[in-house]
Design a protein around this motif. Sequence first.
Motif, PDB file in Angstrom:
ATOM      1  N   VAL A  95       7.090   7.072   1.266  1.00 17.19           N
ATOM      2  CA  VAL A  95       8.013   6.620   0.226  1.00 17.19           C
ATOM      3  C   VAL A  95       8.304   7.823  -0.661  1.00 17.19           C
ATOM      4  CG1 VAL A  95       8.268   5.137  -1.806  1.00 17.19           C
ATOM      5  CG2 VAL A  95       7.182   4.239   0.284  1.00 17.19           C
ATOM      6  N   ILE A  96       9.603   8.088  -0.897  1.00 19.47           N
ATOM      7  CA  ILE A  96       9.981   9.227  -1.743  1.00 19.47           C
ATOM      8  C   ILE A  96      10.787   8.795  -2.966  1.00 19.47           C
ATOM      9  CG2 ILE A  96       9.830  10.955   0.082  1.00 19.47           C
ATOM     10  CD1 ILE A  96      12.924  10.760   0.326  1.00 19.47           C
ATOM     11  N   ALA A  97      11.191   7.536  -3.011  1.00 19.25           N
ATOM     12  CA  ALA A  97      11.869   6.987  -4.186  1.00 19.25           C
ATOM     13  C   ALA A  97      11.627   5.487  -4.195  1.00 19.25           C
ATOM     14  CB  ALA A  97      13.357   7.290  -4.170  1.00 19.25           C
ATOM     15  N   ALA A  98      11.518   4.934  -5.392  1.00 16.66           N
ATOM     16  CA  ALA A  98      11.278   3.494  -5.516  1.00 16.66           C
ATOM     17  C   ALA A  98      11.875   2.979  -6.813  1.00 16.66           C
ATOM     18  CB  ALA A  98       9.785   3.190  -5.466  1.00 16.66           C
ATOM     19  N   ALA A  99      12.244   1.713  -6.791  1.00 19.13           N
ATOM     20  CA  ALA A  99      12.758   1.038  -7.984  1.00 19.13           C
ATOM     21  C   ALA A  99      12.394  -0.432  -7.910  1.00 19.13           C
ATOM     22  CB  ALA A  99      14.275   1.198  -8.090  1.00 19.13           C
ATOM     23  N   GLY A 100      12.335  -1.040  -9.043  1.00 22.01           N
ATOM     24  CA  GLY A 100      12.081  -2.467  -9.168  1.00 22.01           C
ATOM     25  C   GLY A 100      12.299  -2.839 -10.618  1.00 22.01           C
ATOM     26  N   TYR A 101      11.943  -4.054 -10.963  1.00 29.64           N
ATOM     27  CA  TYR A 101      12.093  -4.448 -12.365  1.00 29.64           C
ATOM     28  C   TYR A 101      10.993  -5.420 -12.760  1.00 29.64           C
ATOM     29  CZ  TYR A 101      14.460  -8.495 -10.272  1.00 29.64           C
ATOM     30  OH  TYR A 101      14.768  -9.594  -9.516  1.00 29.64           O
ATOM     31  N   ARG A 102      10.780  -5.449 -14.045  1.00 28.88           N
ATOM     32  CA  ARG A 102       9.843  -6.398 -14.631  1.00 28.88           C
ATOM     33  C   ARG A 102      10.667  -7.457 -15.343  1.00 28.88           C
ATOM     34  NH1 ARG A 102       4.862  -5.144 -18.782  1.00 28.88           N
ATOM     35  NH2 ARG A 102       4.137  -7.295 -18.870  1.00 28.88           N
ATOM     36  N   SER A 103      10.383  -8.718 -15.070  1.00 26.63           N
ATOM     37  CA  SER A 103      11.093  -9.809 -15.740  1.00 26.63           C
ATOM     38  C   SER A 103      10.590  -9.910 -17.173  1.00 26.63           C
ATOM     39  CB  SER A 103      10.839 -11.130 -15.018  1.00 26.63           C
ATOM     40  OG  SER A 103      11.399 -11.084 -13.732  1.00 26.63           O
TER      41      SER A 103
ATOM     42  N   VAL B 224      12.924   4.156  -0.686  1.00 26.12           N
ATOM     43  CA  VAL B 224      13.564   5.053   0.269  1.00 26.12           C
ATOM     44  C   VAL B 224      12.451   5.895   0.851  1.00 26.12           C
ATOM     45  CG1 VAL B 224      15.249   6.907   0.579  1.00 26.12           C
ATOM     46  CG2 VAL B 224      15.689   5.095  -1.099  1.00 26.12           C
ATOM     47  N   ARG B 225      12.480   6.084   2.152  1.00 17.84           N
ATOM     48  CA  ARG B 225      11.425   6.836   2.838  1.00 17.84           C
ATOM     49  C   ARG B 225      11.947   8.132   3.436  1.00 17.84           C
ATOM     50  NH1 ARG B 225       6.755   3.671   4.273  1.00 17.84           N
ATOM     51  NH2 ARG B 225       7.060   1.432   3.900  1.00 17.84           N
ATOM     52  N   ASP B 226      11.023   9.058   3.602  1.00 15.15           N
ATOM     53  CA  ASP B 226      11.227  10.260   4.405  1.00 15.15           C
ATOM     54  C   ASP B 226      10.160  10.156   5.482  1.00 15.15           C
ATOM     55  OD1 ASP B 226      11.827  12.725   5.461  1.00 15.15           O
ATOM     56  OD2 ASP B 226      10.880  13.869   3.847  1.00 15.15           O
ATOM     57  N   GLY B 227      10.564   9.746   6.673  1.00 17.68           N
ATOM     58  CA  GLY B 227       9.576   9.423   7.708  1.00 17.68           C
ATOM     59  C   GLY B 227       8.825   8.174   7.277  1.00 17.68           C
TER      60      GLY B 227
ATOM     61  N   ARG C 157       0.815  -1.229   0.000  1.00 19.89           N
ATOM     62  CA  ARG C 157       0.000   0.000   0.000  1.00 19.89           C
ATOM     63  C   ARG C 157       0.845   1.274   0.000  1.00 19.89           C
ATOM     64  NH1 ARG C 157      -0.130  -1.785   5.197  1.00 19.89           N
ATOM     65  NH2 ARG C 157       0.297  -0.266   6.823  1.00 19.89           N
ATOM     66  N   ASP C 158       2.022   1.250   0.644  1.00 20.94           N
ATOM     67  CA  ASP C 158       2.863   2.449   0.665  1.00 20.94           C
ATOM     68  C   ASP C 158       3.418   2.771  -0.723  1.00 20.94           C
ATOM     69  OD1 ASP C 158       2.315   2.561   3.353  1.00 20.94           O
ATOM     70  OD2 ASP C 158       4.335   1.977   4.004  1.00 20.94           O
ATOM     71  N   LEU C 159       3.761   1.742  -1.491  1.00 18.53           N
ATOM     72  CA  LEU C 159       4.209   1.966  -2.869  1.00 18.53           C
ATOM     73  C   LEU C 159       3.042   2.469  -3.705  1.00 18.53           C
ATOM     74  CD1 LEU C 159       6.386   1.823  -5.068  1.00 18.53           C
ATOM     75  CD2 LEU C 159       5.626  -0.533  -5.497  1.00 18.53           C
ATOM     76  N   ARG C 160       1.871   1.871  -3.526  1.00 18.47           N
ATOM     77  CA  ARG C 160       0.682   2.295  -4.288  1.00 18.47           C
ATOM     78  C   ARG C 160       0.327   3.746  -3.963  1.00 18.47           C
ATOM     79  NH1 ARG C 160       1.420  -0.385  -8.202  1.00 18.47           N
ATOM     80  NH2 ARG C 160       1.927  -2.494  -7.690  1.00 18.47           N
ATOM     81  N   SER C 161       0.463   4.125  -2.717  1.00 20.55           N
ATOM     82  CA  SER C 161       0.189   5.507  -2.313  1.00 20.55           C
ATOM     83  C   SER C 161       1.195   6.469  -2.958  1.00 20.55           C
ATOM     84  CB  SER C 161       0.251   5.609  -0.789  1.00 20.55           C
ATOM     85  OG  SER C 161       0.065   6.931  -0.367  1.00 20.55           O
ATOM     86  N   PHE C 162       2.463   6.080  -2.962  1.00 17.85           N
ATOM     87  CA  PHE C 162       3.504   6.877  -3.608  1.00 17.85           C
ATOM     88  C   PHE C 162       3.186   7.064  -5.089  1.00 17.85           C
ATOM     89  CE2 PHE C 162       7.700   6.483  -5.899  1.00 17.85           C
ATOM     90  CZ  PHE C 162       8.099   7.794  -5.725  1.00 17.85           C
ATOM     91  N   LEU C 163       2.819   5.990  -5.776  1.00 14.24           N
ATOM     92  CA  LEU C 163       2.503   6.084  -7.202  1.00 14.24           C
ATOM     93  C   LEU C 163       1.267   6.932  -7.452  1.00 14.24           C
ATOM     94  CD1 LEU C 163       3.328   2.448  -8.304  1.00 14.24           C
ATOM     95  CD2 LEU C 163       4.639   4.531  -8.781  1.00 14.24           C
ATOM     96  N   ALA C 164       0.280   6.822  -6.572  1.00 12.41           N
ATOM     97  CA  ALA C 164      -0.938   7.622  -6.718  1.00 12.41           C
ATOM     98  C   ALA C 164      -0.634   9.110  -6.564  1.00 12.41           C
ATOM     99  CB  ALA C 164      -1.984   7.179  -5.706  1.00 12.41           C
TER     100      ALA C 164
END
Length: 173
Positions: free
Chosen positions: A94-102, A88-91, A59-66
């Motif tokens: 989430v303020i930065a994110a990365a991942g990959y698609r296979s 990476v979080r600020d408090g 949910r935190d990643l989804r909130s960041f993307l939203a």
Amino acid sequence: MRDALLAQSGQATIDLDRLRATSRISDVLGPATLAYLDAGDFAAVHGAADVEKLPAAHRDLRSFLASAGDADRDESGLEEITSAAFVVRDGQDVIAAAGYRSWPDSVAHLSVLTAAGHRGRGLARLAASAAIAEALEDGMLPQWRARPEPSRRVARALGFRELGTQVSIRLTT
């Protein structure tokens, strides 16, 4: 489509406006630079901020993307990752994110996004470095596809080499 592309063969770049005028194109994505990373060239980044590993559906990643604008969210590709998300979080935020698609043939297509107000601090490199390390550990070939120059700079800083370009074209039916 083939005839329209062949008419422009031998040119340094494809004239997308001319191509649109002569074809039934509904959408164009690109051109974008394709870069790849050999494990020996990887310039891993470790920073003062902690990188946390979250499930891609967290949910935190989804909130960041939203909270990101449509253009940034779409460009990042983070909604399509099949790996975990490295954030990476600020408090609590989430303020930065990365991942990959296979992708086929063990390609790890990287996706990275930093919140607009936190750019320029190395957070994209930090989050992406964690995702790349996991992809390499899993025997995958990291791929970075980017249009914006800041994204291309992040890739080069991590050791990626630009090897080509890509244009994706969707035809009307």
